[in-house]
Design a protein around this motif. Structure first.
Motif, short mmCIF file in Angstrom:
data_model
loop_
_atom_site.label_atom_id
_atom_site.label_comp_id
_atom_site.label_asym_id
_atom_site.label_seq_id
_atom_site.Cartn_x
_atom_site.Cartn_y
_atom_site.Cartn_z
N HIS A 1 0.85 -1.21 0.00
CA HIS A 1 0.00 0.00 0.00
C HIS A 1 0.88 1.25 0.00
O HIS A 1 0.61 2.22 -0.71
CB HIS A 1 -0.89 0.04 1.25
N ILE B 1 -5.40 -10.32 0.48
CA ILE B 1 -5.86 -8.94 0.35
C ILE B 1 -6.66 -8.50 1.58
O ILE B 1 -7.16 -7.39 1.63
CB ILE B 1 -6.72 -8.73 -0.91
N PHE C 1 -2.18 -3.77 -6.95
CA PHE C 1 -1.89 -4.35 -5.63
C PHE C 1 -1.75 -5.86 -5.76
O PHE C 1 -0.79 -6.46 -5.27
CB PHE C 1 -2.99 -3.99 -4.63
N HIS D 1 -7.24 -7.28 5.43
CA HIS D 1 -6.56 -6.62 6.55
C HIS D 1 -7.01 -7.24 7.85
O HIS D 1 -6.55 -6.88 8.91
CB HIS D 1 -6.96 -5.14 6.64
ZN LIG Z 1 -4.74 -3.76 2.28
#
Ligand SMILES: [Zn+2]
Length: 228
Positions: A83, A118, A101, A120
């Motif tokens: 990120h 992917i 990403f 969090h």
């Molecule tokens: Zn992320």
């Protein structure tokens, strides 16, 4: 294990050299107690004189709420570094975890044998393995049912709520006995804390083993008396 700022800084430098050609500038690292994310790459946005959005003031936050394995912490740091790489270089992606990403993530996974995702968030499995480990005091009600089952309920530390639960659940015809304890065993962190008239069935031995050192609370329906 739980990450420290020094540990994250050391890992950041190591992965920066290994995976990002050492091109990422150092950024402030913050520890967080969040349970909604494992890691976060925070930044501010401003408009340049040319009308373009510029990101600045990057910070990396890592949650220390959960007890994760070293590998999981490392993967979280690398995820946030992607990120950061995209943000600090002002690269365009199709969404927060868009094509760019995913491309970077997949290539890091392949080249360095990582398991980045992917998400969090902590997975369900991780949550079960790595529950909240902060020690807090809980009032725990243990309910013996007439059919031999045992229920427990973690109650808010508010006298009126405890008495309400004690009296109402104690009056239910299926309930043989209800007892109250004060415990700071982290085992009880996994149960919801509320005054709702519910209980979770547990294995009696397991629950009682976590209450072996607990303080027993006496209750006569109107008052709660500490015994220690
Ligand atoms: Zn992320």
């Amino acid at each position: 294990m739980k990450a420290t700022v020094e540990y994250i800084e050391k890992k950041f430098e190591e992965f920066n050299r290994q995976m990002f050609a050492g091109k990422l500038p150092k950024l402030p690292i913050e520890l967080s107690n969040a349970k909604t994310f494992l890691g976060q790459c925070a930044f501010k946005k401003r408009l340049t004189v040319f009308g373009k959005v510029k990101l600045y003031d990057f910070r990396m936050r890592i949650s220390t709420r959960f007890d994760l394995t070293e590998r999981e912490i490392e993967d979280t740091i690398i995820h946030e570094m992607i990120h950061y790489y995209i943000g600090v270089n002002n690269l365009k992606d199709t969404s927060a975890h868009g094509q760019l990403f995913r491309q970077m993530m997949n290539s890091i996974n392949e080249r360095y044998g990582r398991s980045l995702t992917i998400s969090h968030k902590i997975t369900k499995q991780q949550k079960e393995e790595a529950h909240d480990t902060r020690q807090r005091w809980h009032v725990v009600a243990v309910i013996d049912f007439k059919n031999g089952k045992t229920g427990i309920k973690v109650l808010p530390r508010i006298v009126q709520r405890i008495l309400n639960y004690y009296n109402k659940v104690g009056a239910v015809s299926e309930v043989a006995a209800i007892r109250l304890y004060m415990s700071n065993d982290i085992f009880f962190n996994r149960y919801p804390n509320s005054g709702a008239l519910t209980a979770t069935f547990v294995e009696r031995e397991t629950a009682m083993s976590h209450l072996a050192d607990a303080e027993k609370l006496q209750c006569d329906g109107k008052r709660i008396i500490r015994t220690k």
